[in-house]
Structure formats: C-alpha cells, structure tokens
Design an enzyme around this catalytic site. Structure first.
Site, PDB file in Angstrom:
ATOM      1  N   GLY C 223       0.808  -1.213   0.000  1.00 25.26           N
ATOM      2  CA  GLY C 223       0.000   0.000   0.000  1.00 25.26           C
ATOM      3  C   GLY C 223       0.847   1.272   0.000  1.00 25.26           C
ATOM      4  O   GLY C 223       2.080   1.223   0.108  1.00 25.26           O
ATOM      5  N   HIS C 224       0.153   2.400  -0.070  1.00 25.23           N
ATOM      6  CA  HIS C 224       0.871   3.672  -0.160  1.00 25.23           C
ATOM      7  C   HIS C 224       1.594   4.022   1.133  1.00 25.23           C
ATOM      8  O   HIS C 224       1.142   3.708   2.217  1.00 25.23           O
ATOM      9  CB  HIS C 224      -0.040   4.824  -0.586  1.00 25.23           C
ATOM     10  CG  HIS C 224      -1.285   5.019   0.210  1.00 25.23           C
ATOM     11  ND1 HIS C 224      -2.170   6.026  -0.040  1.00 25.23           N
ATOM     12  CD2 HIS C 224      -1.805   4.321   1.243  1.00 25.23           C
ATOM     13  CE1 HIS C 224      -3.158   5.957   0.797  1.00 25.23           C
ATOM     14  NE2 HIS C 224      -2.975   4.940   1.592  1.00 25.23           N
ATOM     15  N   ASN C 225       2.755   4.652   0.946  1.00 22.53           N
ATOM     16  CA  ASN C 225       3.570   5.141   2.058  1.00 22.53           C
ATOM     17  C   ASN C 225       4.144   4.056   2.944  1.00 22.53           C
ATOM     18  O   ASN C 225       4.644   4.328   4.032  1.00 22.53           O
ATOM     19  CB  ASN C 225       2.779   6.145   2.905  1.00 22.53           C
ATOM     20  CG  ASN C 225       2.389   7.353   2.081  1.00 22.53           C
ATOM     21  OD1 ASN C 225       1.239   7.516   1.680  1.00 22.53           O
ATOM     22  ND2 ASN C 225       3.350   8.175   1.757  1.00 22.53           N
TER      23      ASN C 225
END
Lengths: 328, 328, 328
Positions: C223-225
């Site tokens: 996922g993001h980050n």
C-alpha cells in the site's frame, strides 16, 4: 509547483487566518512539513503534532482555530480531511500534465466497442467487441475490458485490471470438469475506481454488477454474478466468491474473503482478513481473525484449540460434579 | 440469438416434453426467467422455484418429470447441471463471433516458440523462446508464457496470466540474498483453464507441473516445483508454496494457502481460506477458519484465545482437585 | 549445456575431490540426479539421499567430506546452498541467450523517462513520464512503472508488475467517497526483485519506499507510504496496508497481512497467513493461524470458540467455588 494560500481559499473555501500571499510548494504530513508546505490536522488526537509542525499553514476544524492560529497561518474548515482531499485534487489539476482523452495508438480496441470521446484508453489496453466505456472514464495502461462489458462515467481503472474474464463455472462429470460458458457480462456504474491487477468476472447467465461510487483497491477478485452496492469500498487482496450480494455503504478490509451466495446488507463493515461464511443481515462491524502471538505461544494455544470442544465437555462435567456436590 | 427446443434436444439429447418448435432467446435462472428463456433445476431443494418460474422450458432430472411437465415444457435429462453446462457451450458456439486461430499482430512471439496452427494467441501476449502452445489452446489478451514453458491442447488462459516467471529462490548470505536462478520451466497439460492474473512460476531445477484437466480461477499463485494433479480445481486467490505436491481430483477453496513441500493425496478438499500447514494423507474435507462474529464478541473471544493453553492448565488443576476431593 | 567440474571449481572456488575433466549436463536434486548431473547437500538431514544419489558430483560442507568422497566426486565448500545458488547463476550466464539491454520496440516509454543504457525494458512494458530505471535493471514483459517512480540498479521486475498505481486514499463525504489524489511516488533501491503481478502503490504525499536488496514474490500488494527495509523478503500473496513501516532483514510468509500504520522492527519473521494487527517491537517469529482439521472436528471447535469467553467465565466460577469449598 506552488499555490498561494489565497488561491487555495478562493478555490476551495474555508476561512483563512494568515497571509493570503504566502506560497506553499507542497502538501505534507504535519511531522515532515517544512515552511514550504501546507498540512492538515484530521483529528484532535494529533494536536501535539500541530504544536510542533513547521508547516506554513495548517488546515484545521473550527474547534482547533485558536490553537492553530497561535502557531501561524491556518485554514479553518468544517471537515479538514475532506478539504485535504479536495486540495490534492486541486494540486493535481494545477500541476499534472493533462492527458488528452482518446485512444492510445498501442491500445487494441474492437471496432464494435463504444468509447465515449471524452474517455481515455491508455497504452496497451484491450477493449473487446461490444464493450462500452463512459464519459470521462480513464483506463490507465494494460487494462482489459471484455466483450459486452460496460463501464460508466468518470471511472478510473488502474494498470492490469481485468474486467470480464470468465467466471469460474464448472459442472463435474466423470471425475473431470465441463465448462459452463459464461454468457453474462460485467456492468460497472459511474464514479467507480478499480485498483491495479484487480479482476471482475463476467456473470454466468446474468451480469456481475458494480454500482455507482464503488471503490476497489488492488488485487481484488470479484467472482461472477456478484453485486457490489453503491459506495461500498474494499481494500486490497479481498476475494468475493460468486453470487455474493454485498450492500451499499459497506467497507471490506484488506485480505477479507466473502463466500459465495451470501448476502451482506447495507452498512456492513468487515475487518481485514476476516472470512465471511454466512450472510450478515444486520449493519455493524464484523471480525474473525486469529490473534497472532510469538510463535511459541501460538503453538501452545493452537494445539489446545484443536481440543477446544473436549475442553468444554470436561468443563461441563466439572460443573455437573460441582452442582451435585453442592446438593447434599 | 435464439434456439428452438427441438434444436437443443437434437444437439444435446434428453427427452423433450412440449413443443419442439418453441423458441428461446436466452438461458436464465429459474427466478428471473421469463417466457423467452430456458432454465434448469439442479437440485430438488429449488422445486419451489420450479413451480413459480415463468421460463418457457425447464431442464429437470427424471424424478422431477411430473412436476415440471405439469407446469409447461421441460427437458428430462440424467444430470440437469451437466446438461446446462453443455447448453451454455452450444449457445456460445452458435452465437459468439468465431475468433479465427492465429497470432494477433500485437502479440510478441519469439521466432523459436512453437505455436500450433490451431492455437490462438490474443492481443498483447508475450510468448518467449522455446515455449510450446498446443492445439486449440487460447491465450486471451495480455498473457505471458516464459521461456521453454509448454502448454498442452485445448487450454484457456485468461488475461494477465503469467506462466514461467522465476520461482522465489534465494540463498541467505551475510544478511542479504543471493538469487537462485530458476533453471526449470512450467509444463501444463491438456484441457487446463487458468484465470485472470494467475501466476505459475518456473521450477528451480526441474519443472512445475500442472496436469491435464486442472482448473484454476483468478489471482492464484503457484510456486516453483509444485505439482497439481489431474482435474484438481482451485478457486480464486489461492496460494500454493514451492514444491507442494497436490493430488488429483482435489478442490481448494478460495483464499486457501498450502505451505511448501507438503503432500496432499488425491481427493482432498480444502475449504476456503484454510491454511494447510502439514501434509494431508487421507481424502476428505479439511477446514481451518476463525469463525467471524460481531466485533465485540470476537474481541472477547480472541483475547481469551491468547490464554487458551493456560485455561486448559486451570481446567486440569480443577479436575485433579475434584478427583482428590472425591477420594476421601 | 554442460560444464566440467574443473570449470565450476575454477569459477566458484571450493575443493574438488574427483576428476576435473568430468562433465555435467545439468543441476538436479539428489533424488532425481543421474550420472549426468551435479547436485548438492544443503543439510546433514538429507545424508541418506547423499548415499543413494547417482549424481556425478555432489556439493557438500566440510563435515560431509568423507561421506561424500566415499561415494564419488564432490566439491567441498563452506556453504553448499550458497554455492549452489552461485552455480545456478554460472549455469544461466553460460547457457542462456544473452538479452541485449535496451528498450523493446513494443514498450511504451515516455520521452521524459530516464532509462539507463544498460537497463532492459521488455516487450509491452509501460514507463511513464519522469520515471527512472537504473543500471542493469530488467523489466521483463508487461511491467508498468508510473510517473516519477524510481527503480535502482540491478533490479528484476517480473511480468505484470505495477509500480506506482494510486494508493487507496478516500475521504468520506455524505455517504460517498472523495478521492485523495496520490501526489507521492515509489522509490525502489538497488538489487530489488519483484514477482509477477505484484503491485506497489505510490504514496499520498510522500513516497512509498522499498530499500536495497528487498525481495518480493508474486501477487503481493504494498500500500501507499509503506516502507520495506533493506533485505526484507516476502513470499507470495502478502498484503501490506498503507503506511506500515517494516524493518530490515524481516521475512513475511506467504499470504500474511500487515495492517496499516504498524511498525515492525528489524528481524521480525511473520509466519505464512498470519495477520499482524499491532506493531511488533521485538525481533522474533510471530504466528497466528487457525489450525486446520478435518471438517467435522473444525466445526465442533469453531462453534465452541464462539463461546470461549463464556467458557473462561464458567471456569472462573468453578475455581471460586472450589476455593471457597476448600476454605471451610
């Protein structure tokens, strides 16, 4: 890439306390924002970070106005998180290179597909015969939309998405499998976003249906004849088996599995990695996850779990025993 | 798109009770079928739907003959579900646009790959050097078949499938990983169907093997050197780790995980989302899923589960206590 | 395809006991190796297979020297598994067709992407504007690298990989979702391998980071980050939710799920299919898997599990009862 606080307030509203001419170069979380950045405070529980941040400006709720203003420039808005979302959109609209709509020359689009002139079909996509792509919809690269599937307006399909592969339909016969041809299609509403490498299978006889506003993350599998209701969101790696009927405004956590032919009413929230094995007819939060532990502790507990039913029987025996002991 | 009942019976057999000239325009489930549709009754438990359906004709088993005939036209056949499967095939053969075999101009096929002239390589597929694609096999769009991998006859590979990516082989060395080049390939038998975005890795030294008649749904991961036996079927999102040896006629439910180097004998059925952590040497149905519940109930039970072993110890102590108490 | 034992020892070191002119045609496991093959013994627990193998030569540790030499030719090396890994690399380098670096004519590479001249962009890949591909890095077929994402040197991305699709960011508003544009990118270090159809999302504001030496298997969702620390390895079908911070030298087993915003320190090992629901601040092995069983046994235990908390309460009552009984 920069915007002044005045430009932001003019575009998105909110009450600006501070210098409208002040320019910010990026959006950043409170903890890493420098004097070149605008940030936001979504929950009062992060107020400590508000005090410490070096951001040029912070987007805050009315309740935080005084605290924020004491620190420097701020934008007071009803819902800082929503405002932040809109600010990311403004930022992108102002700074990203506009991709003109149309069909990339490397995409393979059947002559009998119907592509709205305002839609964008990216590189190396495949759109089969009879497929319909609505206004403003974007297929990034390497998306397949199968025969007769329809995608509404303003949808965004990320790379690797497969819409309309055959559902998994098999009839057993003499130890082997006879294929059930999948004669339905997939119907996707408006404002739907579908993450990278997610698959939505076509229906067996009728259509698989994804209603307006549904948001699907990456690597999700939606089986044939599933319905996903309006504005439902699913995180990555979810699997939904055939003919499941999922209501509106549901959220399904990452890695969860919903078995086939079940019904989930509107407003059901399934926790990550939970396996839904029966219908859920009451809104609420549902969970079923084995609590992890260090390996040795898990081993002991898991071994005992395999005898849990016996433990209950032994407990019952003790209870009976105790009860009879108490009755002289 | 239509067929008369007489045409259907002529092509697929069965005893037709009713007007052979009657024409149907589509196949439909009992509950949504109108007078333009043919439907089927797969289990006696749906007989209520039989009575209520508006279908022009219903496919039924001999035991349901009278009930069905009383309602209208029917086709009496030994196995209605199998007959329905064959009817979907007939339907598709009569009504779908025939895709001529051959290699789509946008596919990238190595000069040293061997493609049977009756095979179909769809748009934007990649077939690498030494790969072999058998007679009648169809690669839909955006499928990759890696070097030296072989696919048998009459297989169907859906969009996004990756055959023959490297297995996950690593030797640890001074805190980093040294790659073990994967020198084997993938061998896939005849009549295999592989769902969208499913991956089958090449073997490390020898080949990963998928036997005849295997059916794999979407987003499945098959590790290197796995064997999947004849006619085994796996639902979506299954993961099979390296060197697992899965027998014939097995079924693996959606989201299940089979760990590496395990053996599952023929006829093993693994429930959805079950994690197989040891070999299964006896046919049967196996399950391991945390029962989901409303979140509050789950929290209480999960918290207790982390002390389950202690609970057993306490129960034992009570039992001992009780036993000694009874011995005066 | 053949090498003499002398050539192998000259290239990779080790002490050769036996005829340096002896030629082997392939690498094989001990059990299936014939006199044309070289094999290896990675653990003393396989010594029985050593005695029985027909391999021309076996790679062994010093402790096995006498046993191995008594049987035939052998290569004595400090770490036979590592040596085997290097031998697979030597084998591939000598026998595989060299793919010249460069951009395949069917790849779609933006004019503003920066591709190192020694990198290889395979067929039907997409590299968007501002992306950077480092020296010696190979994108096999059908890989997408999104805008502004950077891939270091000597990386290997397998078919279907998607780097830099939008993270799953949504703000709720009046029952619908407002998109949070993902303004960050993905930064991937050197010597990273990414398996087929794996997805790594771009960050919301800052970048998703994959550090040097990370190895990801197929069908993984990052996922993001997220940050994945140096030399961490993940097996197939893992899901890591947004903003998780995973340390260096970790291993995550197949099908495991790591929830968002958690921290895993260096040296954490998560067992397959385990769901990590809270941060792990101590290195070690962690597990949380429902033990599978035959279906009937599972049903009994799972049913009881839903009343586990009550069982504990009943046990407590008995304990109290017993305690008070003992106190006269």
């Amino acid at each position: 890439m920069s915007l002044s606080l005045g430009e932001i307030a003019a575009a998105l509203g909110g009450e600006l306390l501070g210098d409208a001419a002040l320019v910010v170069d990026r959006l950043a979380p409170l903890t890493s924002a420098g004097p070149e950045a605008i940030s936001f405070l979504s929950h009062a529980r992060y107020r400590k970070e508000l005090a410490a941040t070096r951001a040029a400006c912070v987007i805050v709720a009315p309740a935080m106005r005084d605290e924020a203003a004491a620190r420097g420039a701020c934008l007071v808005v009803d819902d800082p998180y929503l405002y932040f979302a809109r600010l990311t959109q403004l930022w992108k609209a102002r700074h990203a290179r506009a991709v003109p709509p149309g069909i990339h020359p490397t995409a393979v689009v059947d002559a009998e597909a119907r592509i709205d002139p305002t839609a964008t079909i990216g590189p190396l996509c495949v759109v089969e015969r009879g497929a319909v792509i609505g206004a403003g919809t974007v297929l990034k690269s390497r998306v397949t939309v199968g025969e007769d599937c329809t995608i509404g307006a303003r949808c965004l399909l990320h790379p690797g998405v497969v819409i309309g592969a055959d559902g998994f339909g098999l009839a057993p016969h003499q130890g082997a499998w006879v294929k059930i041809e999948q004669l339905g299609a997939v119907r996707i509403g408006d404002d739907v976003e579908i993450g990278a490498n997610t698959c939505i299978d076509r229906g067996a006889l009728e259509d698989t249906v994804i209603e307006d506003g549904v948001k699907l993350d990456n690597l999700i599998q939606i089986g044939h004849n599933v319905r996903v209701g309006r504005n439902t969101a699913m995180a990555g790696c979810v699997g939904v088996a055939g003919s499941a009927d999922i209501g509106a405004q549901c959220t399904i956590g990452g890695g969860a599995v919903v078995l086939g032919h079940l019904k989930l009413v509107d407003g059901v929230h399934v926790s990550a990695a939970t396996v839904v094995t029966r219908s859920i007819l009451k809104p609420g939060q549902y969970t079923g996850v084995f609590p992890f532990d260090d390996n040795a502790a898990w081993e002991r507990n898991a071994a005992t779990l395999r005898h849990l039913h016996q433990l209950r029987e032994r407990l019952r025996a003790l209870e009976k025993n105790a009860a009879s002991g108490q009755t002289p």
